[in-house]
Design a protein around this motif. Structure first.
Motif, PDB file in Angstrom:
ATOM      1  N   ALA A 103      12.022 -13.839   8.625  1.00 39.48           N
ATOM      2  CA  ALA A 103      12.393 -13.545   7.473  1.00 39.48           C
ATOM      3  C   ALA A 103      11.552 -12.824   6.311  1.00 39.48           C
ATOM      4  O   ALA A 103      11.424 -11.771   5.828  1.00 39.48           O
ATOM      5  N   ILE A 104       9.778 -13.362   6.457  1.00 40.08           N
ATOM      6  CA  ILE A 104       8.872 -13.070   6.396  1.00 40.08           C
ATOM      7  C   ILE A 104       8.945 -11.262   5.713  1.00 40.08           C
ATOM      8  O   ILE A 104       8.708 -11.277   5.137  1.00 40.08           O
ATOM      9  N   PHE A 105       9.039 -11.302   7.409  1.00 40.12           N
ATOM     10  CA  PHE A 105       8.724  -9.383   7.595  1.00 40.12           C
ATOM     11  C   PHE A 105       9.380  -8.663   7.328  1.00 40.12           C
ATOM     12  O   PHE A 105       9.570  -7.543   6.210  1.00 40.12           O
ATOM     13  N   PHE A 106      10.588  -9.176   6.699  1.00 40.67           N
ATOM     14  CA  PHE A 106      12.030  -8.427   6.062  1.00 40.67           C
ATOM     15  C   PHE A 106      11.827  -8.915   4.586  1.00 40.67           C
ATOM     16  O   PHE A 106      11.793  -7.590   3.249  1.00 40.67           O
ATOM     17  N   GLY A 107      10.622 -10.021   4.023  1.00 42.12           N
ATOM     18  CA  GLY A 107      10.745 -10.081   2.668  1.00 42.12           C
ATOM     19  C   GLY A 107       9.707  -9.268   2.528  1.00 42.12           C
ATOM     20  O   GLY A 107       9.723  -8.355   0.799  1.00 42.12           O
ATOM     21  N   VAL A 108       8.328  -9.350   2.944  1.00 43.29           N
ATOM     22  CA  VAL A 108       7.609  -7.948   2.390  1.00 43.29           C
ATOM     23  C   VAL A 108       8.073  -6.596   2.803  1.00 43.29           C
ATOM     24  O   VAL A 108       7.610  -6.348   1.724  1.00 43.29           O
ATOM     25  N   GLY A 109       8.342  -6.446   3.318  1.00 42.33           N
ATOM     26  CA  GLY A 109       9.265  -5.257   3.662  1.00 42.33           C
ATOM     27  C   GLY A 109      10.030  -4.638   1.950  1.00 42.33           C
ATOM     28  O   GLY A 109       9.502  -4.039   0.893  1.00 42.33           O
ATOM     29  N   MET A 110      10.721  -5.446   2.004  1.00 42.89           N
ATOM     30  CA  MET A 110      11.616  -5.211   0.159  1.00 42.89           C
ATOM     31  C   MET A 110      10.428  -5.373  -0.310  1.00 42.89           C
ATOM     32  O   MET A 110      10.466  -4.821  -1.761  1.00 42.89           O
ATOM     33  N   SER A 111       9.067  -6.854  -0.917  1.00 46.34           N
ATOM     34  CA  SER A 111       8.617  -6.202  -1.451  1.00 46.34           C
ATOM     35  C   SER A 111       7.385  -5.477  -1.902  1.00 46.34           C
ATOM     36  O   SER A 111       7.572  -4.705  -3.604  1.00 46.34           O
ATOM     37  N   VAL A 112       7.561  -4.682  -0.822  1.00 45.11           N
ATOM     38  CA  VAL A 112       6.715  -3.550  -1.434  1.00 45.11           C
ATOM     39  C   VAL A 112       6.865  -2.330  -1.109  1.00 45.11           C
ATOM     40  O   VAL A 112       6.354  -1.883  -2.495  1.00 45.11           O
ATOM     41  N   ALA A 113       8.421  -2.242  -1.219  1.00 49.62           N
ATOM     42  CA  ALA A 113       9.686  -1.081  -1.419  1.00 49.62           C
ATOM     43  C   ALA A 113       9.650  -1.645  -3.216  1.00 49.62           C
ATOM     44  O   ALA A 113       9.866  -0.267  -3.922  1.00 49.62           O
ATOM     45  N   SER A 114      10.046  -2.324  -3.255  1.00 54.26           N
ATOM     46  CA  SER A 114      10.414  -2.491  -4.448  1.00 54.26           C
ATOM     47  C   SER A 114       9.027  -2.326  -5.690  1.00 54.26           C
ATOM     48  O   SER A 114       8.975  -1.684  -6.707  1.00 54.26           O
ATOM     49  N   VAL A 115       7.923  -2.660  -4.943  1.00 55.01           N
ATOM     50  CA  VAL A 115       6.619  -1.544  -5.896  1.00 55.01           C
ATOM     51  C   VAL A 115       6.207  -1.072  -6.417  1.00 55.01           C
ATOM     52  O   VAL A 115       6.505   0.070  -7.228  1.00 55.01           O
ATOM     53  N   VAL A 116       6.842  -0.130  -5.424  1.00 55.68           N
ATOM     54  CA  VAL A 116       6.069   1.502  -4.970  1.00 55.68           C
ATOM     55  C   VAL A 116       7.329   2.460  -6.144  1.00 55.68           C
ATOM     56  O   VAL A 116       6.935   2.480  -6.466  1.00 55.68           O
ATOM     57  N   ASP A 117       8.801   1.131  -5.725  1.00 57.58           N
ATOM     58  CA  ASP A 117      10.262   2.156  -6.709  1.00 57.58           C
ATOM     59  C   ASP A 117       9.265   2.076  -7.949  1.00 57.58           C
ATOM     60  O   ASP A 117       9.498   2.454  -8.726  1.00 57.58           O
ATOM     61  N   LEU A 118       9.081   0.633  -8.334  1.00 55.32           N
ATOM     62  CA  LEU A 118       8.617   0.191  -9.838  1.00 55.32           C
ATOM     63  C   LEU A 118       7.215   1.083 -10.295  1.00 55.32           C
ATOM     64  O   LEU A 118       6.951   1.583 -11.551  1.00 55.32           O
ATOM     65  N   ALA A 119       6.322   1.461  -9.535  1.00 62.30           N
ATOM     66  CA  ALA A 119       5.202   2.233  -9.553  1.00 62.30           C
ATOM     67  C   ALA A 119       5.736   3.500 -10.205  1.00 62.30           C
ATOM     68  O   ALA A 119       5.177   4.207 -10.988  1.00 62.30           O
ATOM     69  N   ALA A 120       6.186   4.134  -9.057  1.00 55.77           N
ATOM     70  CA  ALA A 120       6.767   6.137  -9.291  1.00 55.77           C
ATOM     71  C   ALA A 120       7.912   5.516 -10.473  1.00 55.77           C
ATOM     72  O   ALA A 120       7.576   6.579 -11.250  1.00 55.77           O
ATOM     73  N   ARG A 121       8.598   4.631 -10.928  1.00 56.22           N
ATOM     74  CA  ARG A 121       9.599   5.118 -12.497  1.00 56.22           C
ATOM     75  C   ARG A 121       8.368   4.320 -13.313  1.00 56.22           C
ATOM     76  O   ARG A 121       8.174   5.634 -14.049  1.00 56.22           O
ATOM     77  N   ARG A 122       7.870   3.956 -13.478  1.00 53.91           N
ATOM     78  CA  ARG A 122       5.936   4.333 -14.450  1.00 53.91           C
ATOM     79  C   ARG A 122       5.877   5.255 -14.584  1.00 53.91           C
ATOM     80  O   ARG A 122       5.806   5.265 -15.457  1.00 53.91           O
ATOM     81  N   THR A 123       5.366   5.689 -13.498  1.00 52.94           N
ATOM     82  CA  THR A 123       4.718   6.901 -13.476  1.00 52.94           C
ATOM     83  C   THR A 123       5.420   8.205 -14.243  1.00 52.94           C
ATOM     84  O   THR A 123       4.836   8.810 -14.945  1.00 52.94           O
ATOM     85  N   HIS A 124       6.767   7.935 -13.945  1.00 55.67           N
ATOM     86  CA  HIS A 124       7.259   8.863 -14.093  1.00 55.67           C
ATOM     87  C   HIS A 124       7.484   8.669 -15.595  1.00 55.67           C
ATOM     88  O   HIS A 124       7.292   9.611 -16.776  1.00 55.67           O
ATOM     89  N   GLN A 125       7.725   7.596 -16.055  1.00 53.33           N
ATOM     90  CA  GLN A 125       7.609   7.597 -17.259  1.00 53.33           C
ATOM     91  C   GLN A 125       6.598   7.856 -18.217  1.00 53.33           C
ATOM     92  O   GLN A 125       6.852   8.315 -19.197  1.00 53.33           O
ATOM     93  N   ALA A 126       5.562   7.364 -17.432  1.00 54.88           N
ATOM     94  CA  ALA A 126       3.733   8.025 -18.229  1.00 54.88           C
ATOM     95  C   ALA A 126       4.346   9.380 -18.700  1.00 54.88           C
ATOM     96  O   ALA A 126       3.524  10.222 -19.707  1.00 54.88           O
ATOM     97  N   ALA A 127       4.538   9.910 -17.894  1.00 51.26           N
ATOM     98  CA  ALA A 127       3.837  11.255 -17.815  1.00 51.26           C
ATOM     99  C   ALA A 127       4.731  11.948 -18.466  1.00 51.26           C
ATOM    100  O   ALA A 127       4.924  12.824 -19.502  1.00 51.26           O
ATOM    101  N   ARG A 128       6.689  11.384 -18.449  1.00 53.95           N
ATOM    102  CA  ARG A 128       7.227  11.931 -19.434  1.00 53.95           C
ATOM    103  C   ARG A 128       6.947  11.770 -21.091  1.00 53.95           C
ATOM    104  O   ARG A 128       7.347  12.343 -21.943  1.00 53.95           O
ATOM    105  N   LEU A 129       6.788  10.576 -21.835  1.00 57.47           N
ATOM    106  CA  LEU A 129       6.429   9.997 -22.576  1.00 57.47           C
ATOM    107  C   LEU A 129       5.001  10.756 -22.836  1.00 57.47           C
ATOM    108  O   LEU A 129       5.083  11.272 -23.701  1.00 57.47           O
TER     109      LEU A 129
END
Length: 851
Positions: free
Chosen positions: A461-487
């Motif tokens: 369960a911890i393994f699955f949760g850590v994988g989910m958390s890392v994936a969410s952080v990467v996805d959020l960072a990518a979205r923020r980077t895209h928004q910053a570049a666009r703005l």
């Protein structure tokens, strides 16, 4: 030393009673024992104002010589030596005579204030520097004496001296403001009821804004968060939905019921940029609220009710207008909604209006998160690592026994790699597949999807949760980077756009071409129509493709108000691009309006110049032509009279007067006709090659023989001119020079060759002309100094320059060494290439030109 305090009596126009109020205040302060002196007061011989000077100590003015007259100015040094508690200084915007301590009277006041002396002064609203253009458009008079707005704004007290236009005109008619011989002209010009009403409104609005600034500053200094309902300010909360137009119109009606009502429309956007608002609808609503006299505001805030209330309290609003919620009944399980929350938290000082509309309770979509903008290649690699990585790793781990902990760390590393490459979905797939493989191959009992040890369940369960958390952080960072570049890209585009448009460097055609290139479109067109049922017309277009007849025919259309739209063809734009497109559309409308206003201004300027010429023509006809006619008429009547026996000498003298008057009439009419031809652009020179010495002697026929010295060499090259126009130009120049040459001094007319030009110089020893006026002396209907009306209508030099430029030449004025003025007529030598004709030169003030 403490700085003195400044009190200003502000009026809408001369005569409202500013000086009277200032002197009355001085009497009140003197009666209270205050040391008060009159530094300078302009009473303009008004009896009621002059009487108030009795009983007040006056500082004698300083006498200065200027243009042959003696004028009195405030003696600042004497006031500083006297050092009173209060000094009265009238006419704050007054310009001092050269030689004074300061150039402007408000600078004198600054010196008094710096010395700790309190000052009471007066100023009219038309003298404020920022209102110069507005006042000129109202009254037609440009105020030359101005005072910086900041000087008046810094005053400790500003008191408005108000009077209705009707009362002010009555005061004028009774002779209480101007002398009786000036009353009629003032009432029919500057003191018209419309002018006075407009100036009064300017004064009232300016003082109201000043009071509003003081109120805002006081609330900020004393941290007053409670709303003070000093004026009705209505905030309209917009969601970008179609109901916004109803809310704006409802708020406008509420504002009309109260004096000075103001509407502020605000749209609250989430900080993450996710919104379900229609940008097209927001653009329409922004135009609507601005058309109704309100303002549009864009505010960022994640807590919409709190952001809306903070904005309302920040602008000291008294009412908030919101629409009924569009959410369905079951959606209220997520919270009470914006309207209910704002009404609950508004407090007793802010009224909240919930307005029903057609979209109420019909439901609305919730914001949908955009996917991570990672690129197609990275996402494919993410899926490859997320799906194939755990399988390959399971095969490799079956060759040895590293232990469950190490196995889980290796699978976690694969999940993290999938997240870094592909974002959220590949990481989820990798975590799910890795969990199954760990359970099946490495968790007892092996090769079964069951777990015997509960601790292993926690580990997976911890393994699955850590994988989910890392994936969410990467996805959020990518979205923020895209928004910053666009703005950042949007801000660069908008900054470039605003800078070019505001500086006037971009025309409408260039702007549309920029739009087409920015969005990679085939064509861009600005369409407009006169009314809702009128056909669309194309104001400007860039690119290729079939012309558009309606905005609906385009791939993308961005409305600008109700009767204008920016239409693009080529592809459909994503929603995030429409925000920048809306800015381009608004700027295109501004550029179009500015171009049309410039055209109207040019036409108005041409009409004004034509009116000025016609007025001057009438003045010339009414006086300068009447004088020789009257002389001719008197001489003829005398000769025809049978009551007098005229001698031969008398008859010869009268006939000579008739001849001189006729010659003068012929000359004046000729100049008037020539000026008319120049103004209407009908001068068509017949250029041919001719020697200068053939034309110049003929042009000297109208002046006395001994008044001109001629120096024109026969070896000069021929010139390409119109002989008739050249003769007329030279004649006017010589006659002008002769008029201003001292008695006994001859005018020199010389010519010389210079490269491909021939210069003809007319040199006199007269009074000369200052450098700053050398170009202005060529204005039509101008005379030098105090030249009498009979000296001519002031067309000679204007005609001479006009003819010279029509032939491709130039005419300029230079100083004569040793004193005097030299007119330099430069002509094109025969065989040299012709130059483009010179445009008309702007001239303004009367200087030297008696012809």
């Amino acid at each position: 030393m403490a700085r003195g305090k400044l009190r200003i009596y502000l009026g809408a126009a001369p005569g409202v009673g500013k000086t009277y109020a200032m002197l009355s205040e001085a009497h009140r302060r003197t009666e209270r024992g205050t040391d008060c002196v009159v530094a300078v007061v302009e009473h303009y011989d008004r009896p009621r104002t002059e009487v108030l000077l009795d009983g007040l100590e006056q500082v004698p003015p300083r006498r200065l010589e200027h243009r042959g007259t003696t004028r009195g100015e405030m003696d600042v040094d004497a006031v500083l030596r006297r050092a009173p508690a209060v000094a009265l200084v009238d006419e704050l915007a007054h310009t001092n005579v050269p030689g004074s301590r300061n150039a402007k009277r408000w600078q004198d006041v600054e010196d008094l204030l710096a010395a700790g002396i309190d000052v009471v002064s007066t100023v009219n609203i038309q003298h404020l520097e920022s209102l110069g253009d507005v006042v000129e458009s109202i009254t037609g008079v440009r105020q030359r004496e101005t005072v910086p707005d900041e000087v008046v704004r810094r005053a400790d007290q500003i008191e408005l001296v108000d009077m209705s236009p009707q009362a002010l005109r009555r005061r004028m008619a009774h002779g209480n403001i101007y002398q009786p011989d000036e009353v009629d002209a003032a009432l029919s010009n500057y003191f018209r009821p419309g002018n006075l009403t407009a100036l009064r409104e300017l004064a009232l609005l300016w003082v109201a804004d000043r009071v509003d600034e003081h109120l805002t500053a006081y609330r900020s200094e004393h941290r007053v968060s409670r709303i003070w309902g000093s004026r009705e300010r209505i905030v309209v909360g917009l969601t970008g939905g179609p109901e916004g137009r109803t809310l704006i119109r409802r708020a406008a009606r509420l504002a009309e019921k109260g004096a000075g009502g103001e509407v502020l429309a605000v749209y609250i956007a989430r900080s993450d940029g996710l919104t379900s608002a229609s940008l097209k609808e927001l653009a329409v609503q922004r135009t609507l609220v601005e058309d109704l006299g309100g303002t549009f505001h864009h505010v960022v805030g994640d807590d919409i009710p709190a952001a809306l209330l903070a904005f309302a309290r920040g602008v000291n609003a008294t009412q908030v207008v919101l629409g009924s919620s569009r959410r369905k009944a079951w959606q209220y399980v997520f919270g009470p909604g914006v309207g209910a929350t704002v009404a609950r938290d508004s407090g007793p000082d802010l009224d909240v209006h919930i307005v029903t509309h057609e979209e109420a309770a019909k439901g609305r979509g919730l914001p949908v998160a955009r996917g991570a903008r990672l690129g197609r290649t990275r996402i494919l690699w993410g899926w490859l690592v997320g799906l194939a990585g755990p399988a390959v790793l399971a095969v490799l781990l079956n060759t040895g026994d590293l232990g469950l902990a190490n196995d889980m760390l290796l699978f976690l590393a694969v999940t993290v790699a999938a997240a870094l490459l592909g974002g959220l979905l590949p990481a989820l797939a990798s975590a799910a597949l890795g969990s199954l493989l760990l359970n099946y191959f490495y968790t007892p009992p092996l090769h079964r999807l069951t777990i015997a040890d509960p601790r292993n369940i926690v580990a997976i369960a911890i393994f699955f949760g850590v994988g989910m958390s890392v994936a969410s952080v990467v996805d959020l960072a990518a979205r923020r980077t895209h928004q910053a570049a666009r703005l950042r890209a949007e801000s660069e585009i908008l900054s470039f756009l605003a800078g070019n448009v505001l500086r006037g460097e971009t025309g409408l055609q260039e702007l549309l071409e920029r739009v087409r290139e920015t969005f990679a479109m085939e064509s861009a067109a600005l369409l407009e129509r006169a009314g809702d049922v009128e056909p669309w017309t194309c104001a400007a277009r860039a690119g290729f493709g079939p012309p558009l007849r309606r905005p609906e025919d385009a791939d993308v259309d961005m409305p600008v108000g109700d009767h204008m739209a920016l239409a693009l063809t080529g592809r459909v734009l994503p929603a995030e691009d429409r925000r920048v497109l809306a800015a381009f559309a608004a700027q295109a409308a501004v550029v179009l309006d500015r171009g049309r206003l410039q055209e109207e201004a040019d036409r108005a300027r041409a009409l004004a110049e034509g009116n000025r010429i016609r007025t001057a023509l009438l003045a010339a006809v009414s006086h300068d032509l009447r004088t020789p006619l009257a002389g001719i008429k008197a001489a003829v009547s005398s000769l025809r009279s049978a009551d007098v026996a005229w001698s031969e000498e008398d008859r010869a003298e009268l006939l000579e007067g008739i001849e001189e008057g006729a010659d003068r009439l012929d000359h004046l009419v000729g100049n008037l006709l020539d000026m008319s031809r120049l103004q209407t652009g009908t001068v068509t020179p017949l250029i041919r090659e001719i020697d200068v010495d053939e034309v110049v002697p003929v042009a000297l026929g109208g002046v006395p023989e001994d008044s001109v010295e001629l120096d024109v060499p026969e070896t000069l090259p021929m010139v390409a001119v119109d002989p008739g126009l050249l003769e007329r130009s030279v004649a006017n120049l010589v006659e002008n020079a002769v008029k201003y040459s001292p008695r006994g001094q001859r005018v020199l007319v010389s010519a010389s060759a210079l490269v491909d030009r021939v210069e003809l110089r007319v040199v006199d020893r007269g009074p000369g002309v200052p450098d700053e006026a050398k170009d202005r002396i060529f204005a039509p209907f101008q005379r030098y100094g105090d030249a009498p009306r009979g000296a001519g209508v002031g067309l000679g030099l204007a005609v001479a320059r006009g003819f010279a430029e029509a032939m491709g030449g130039t005419l300029d004025a230079e100083d004569t060494p040793g004193g005097g003025l030299t007119m330099v007529l430069s002509l094109r030598a025969a065989g040299s290439p012709p130059e483009a004709p010179h445009g008309p030169r702007d001239t303004a003030e009367p200087e030297r030109q008696p012809l």
